[in-house]
Motif scaffolding. Structure first.
Motif, PDB file in Angstrom:
ATOM      1  N   ARG A 100      62.116 -20.531 -15.096  1.00 55.13           N
ATOM      2  CA  ARG A 100      61.848 -21.153 -13.801  1.00 55.13           C
ATOM      3  C   ARG A 100      61.364 -20.068 -12.842  1.00 55.13           C
ATOM      4  NH1 ARG A 100      66.492 -23.338 -15.674  1.00 55.13           N
ATOM      5  NH2 ARG A 100      66.501 -25.551 -16.046  1.00 55.13           N
ATOM      6  N   ILE A 101      60.339 -20.381 -12.103  1.00 52.69           N
ATOM      7  CA  ILE A 101      59.805 -19.451 -11.117  1.00 52.69           C
ATOM      8  C   ILE A 101      60.295 -19.883  -9.744  1.00 52.69           C
ATOM      9  CG2 ILE A 101      57.719 -18.468 -10.099  1.00 52.69           C
ATOM     10  CD1 ILE A 101      56.315 -19.211 -12.783  1.00 52.69           C
ATOM     11  N   ASN A 102      61.042 -19.007  -9.085  1.00 50.39           N
ATOM     12  CA  ASN A 102      61.594 -19.286  -7.762  1.00 50.39           C
ATOM     13  C   ASN A 102      60.966 -18.345  -6.750  1.00 50.39           C
ATOM     14  OD1 ASN A 102      63.512 -21.203  -8.774  1.00 50.39           O
ATOM     15  ND2 ASN A 102      64.688 -19.473  -9.524  1.00 50.39           N
ATOM     16  N   LYS A 103      60.548 -18.887  -5.635  1.00 54.45           N
ATOM     17  CA  LYS A 103      59.963 -18.067  -4.579  1.00 54.45           C
ATOM     18  C   LYS A 103      60.826 -18.175  -3.336  1.00 54.45           C
ATOM     19  CE  LYS A 103      55.813 -17.330  -1.928  1.00 54.45           C
ATOM     20  NZ  LYS A 103      54.497 -17.828  -1.543  1.00 54.45           N
ATOM     21  N   GLN A 104      61.233 -17.032  -2.831  1.00 49.88           N
ATOM     22  CA  GLN A 104      61.997 -16.972  -1.586  1.00 49.88           C
ATOM     23  C   GLN A 104      61.291 -15.994  -0.676  1.00 49.88           C
ATOM     24  OE1 GLN A 104      65.985 -15.902  -2.587  1.00 49.88           O
ATOM     25  NE2 GLN A 104      66.451 -17.875  -3.486  1.00 49.88           N
ATOM     26  N   HIS A 105      60.724 -16.517   0.385  1.00 48.83           N
ATOM     27  CA  HIS A 105      59.922 -15.726   1.317  1.00 48.83           C
ATOM     28  C   HIS A 105      58.767 -15.090   0.545  1.00 48.83           C
ATOM     29  CE1 HIS A 105      62.992 -16.509   4.279  1.00 48.83           C
ATOM     30  NE2 HIS A 105      63.898 -16.030   3.444  1.00 48.83           N
TER      31      HIS A 105
END
Length: 76
Positions: free
Chosen positions: A45-50
């Motif tokens: 899973r690819i998660n983007k935070q800021h």
């Protein structure tokens, strides 16, 4: 969640070792794993935070899975 935590083979599994390395867990590199499971499916899973991107690696399916709940506790 990775199904490995409830598997009898977690202590010897090459795939679990690989996933732990992807999570940057230093404990995984100290073990000598020899069990190679068959027909595994790893989900990333690819998660983007800021402006940061994080990859979350989980084993979703494994034909070698043998349920043994709580077996992972001794890895701590």
């Amino acid at each position: 969640m990775c199904i490995c935590i409830n598997c009898r083979h977690i202590h010897l599994c090459k795939t679990y070792e690989f996933i732990e390395k992807q999570h940057l867990n230093d404990k995984a590199s100290k073990k000598r794993n020899s069990f190679i499971p068959i027909k595994t499916m790893i989900i990333v899973r690819i998660n983007k935070q800021h402006l940061n991107i994080y990859l979350d690696w989980d084993l979703k399916e494994c034909s070698s899975f043998v349920e043994q709940p709580g077996n992972w506790i001794s890895l701590l």
